[in-house]
Design a protein around this motif. Structure first.
Motif: not given
Length: 293
Positions: A99-101, A246-249, A280-291
């Motif tokens: 969920g991160f990269f 925490h988690t992000d939405i 570099g940048l850190v990308v977090n897709f967040g809770d709302m990208m969960q399938a």
């Protein structure tokens, strides 16, 4: 909370400690944690004390050997099909397992990122009287100083940071409320971020087996909210945190890292360091990208 002449804060007993009152005093002071540091405090206020019930509750206590995935997207639109699919595969794997990269060679100029970081620093390190007019919990304000960590609608222990936040997309009619020194850096930076976001959503659409423009067409790339955190030195870092677990939405949350590698992510029940990469940048897709399956 009582600050003595030598800069120490007298400890309160369990009987006379009023969390809400101490928080309100700190909020009303409008100086943030930077103000506490500037005043010379040697002990942090009780409201910033975090109760670590278990050793593993505190991030950073155990060093993990795991590494957050790194994805190079240089020339993504000019790559041949094989190399393009390889990046899609990496993105799919990182999204499913982490969920991160970190993304590198993303096309955002270093100068744009540096200007954004400089603007954040300048705001927080300026005279407090210039910052006070921006401290508010009014959701209608387009630019806020310490409007997020001091939101008492959610009873939680404050963290040791100050922050600024601003709604950027759609651009509000009252964007003029944003301090002049922030306007150009934030518009320049977020313009590049939106371009990168569209690229990542296209790659993610392909990773999901969808048409390239699917996530963009359903609105995933719409809307952008900016937050700039500032972490002054803490006299008692063992008692508090710069940010809680925490988690992000958010659909997509891109974090610019400075030279201080303080970010960690939880993976397989381990806190994993995210070492800053130049540019570099850190990308977090967040809770709302969960399938769900």
């Amino acid at each position: 909370m009582v600050v003595t002449t030598n800069g120490e804060i007298q400890a309160s007993s369990m009987l006379d400690y009023d969390q809400e009152k101490e928080f309100q005093e700190h909020f009303d002071n409008k100086a943030g944690v930077k103000g506490l540091v500037d005043s010379g405090v040697k002990k942090i206020p009780r409201i910033f004390h975090h109760n670590f019930k278990r050793l593993e509750d505190k991030p950073g206590m155990f060093k993990s050997q795991l590494s957050v995935p790194i994805i190079d997207v240089s020339g993504i639109n000019q790559l041949d099909a094989t190399k393009h699919l390889a990046i899609v595969d990496k993105l799919r794997d990182a999204s499913k397992k982490w969920g991160f990269f970190q993304v590198v060679n993303h096309g955002i100029p270093i100068s744009v990122m540096d200007n954004m970081i400089t603007a954040i620093r300048r705001f927080h390190e300026q005279d407090i009287e210039k910052k006070k007019k921006h401290i508010t919990l009014d959701t209608r304000r387009v630019f806020k100083y310490n409007g997020l960590p001091f939101d008492r609608s959610r009873l939680r222990t404050p963290v040791w940071n100050d922050c600024v936040s601003s709604s950027v997309d759609p651009l509000a009619p009252n964007f003029g409320q944003v301090p002049e020194g922030f306007r150009t850096p934030i518009l320049d930076y977020t313009s590049h971020v939106k371009t990168l976001a569209v690229t990542l959503f296209e790659l993610l659409s392909e990773a999901l087996g969808l048409k390239t423009n699917h996530l963009k067409d359903v609105g995933c790339a719409d809307g952008l909210f900016f937050v700039g955190h500032y972490y002054p030195p803490c006299p008692e870092p063992e008692l508090t945190l710069g940010g809680t677990n925490h988690t992000d939405i958010a659909f997509l949350n891109i974090l610019v890292q400075d030279e201080i590698g303080a970010l960690q992510v939880l993976h397989q029940n381990e806190w994993v360091d995210v070492p800053p990469l130049p540019g570099g940048l850190v990308v977090n897709f967040g809770d709302m990208m969960q399938a769900s399956h």
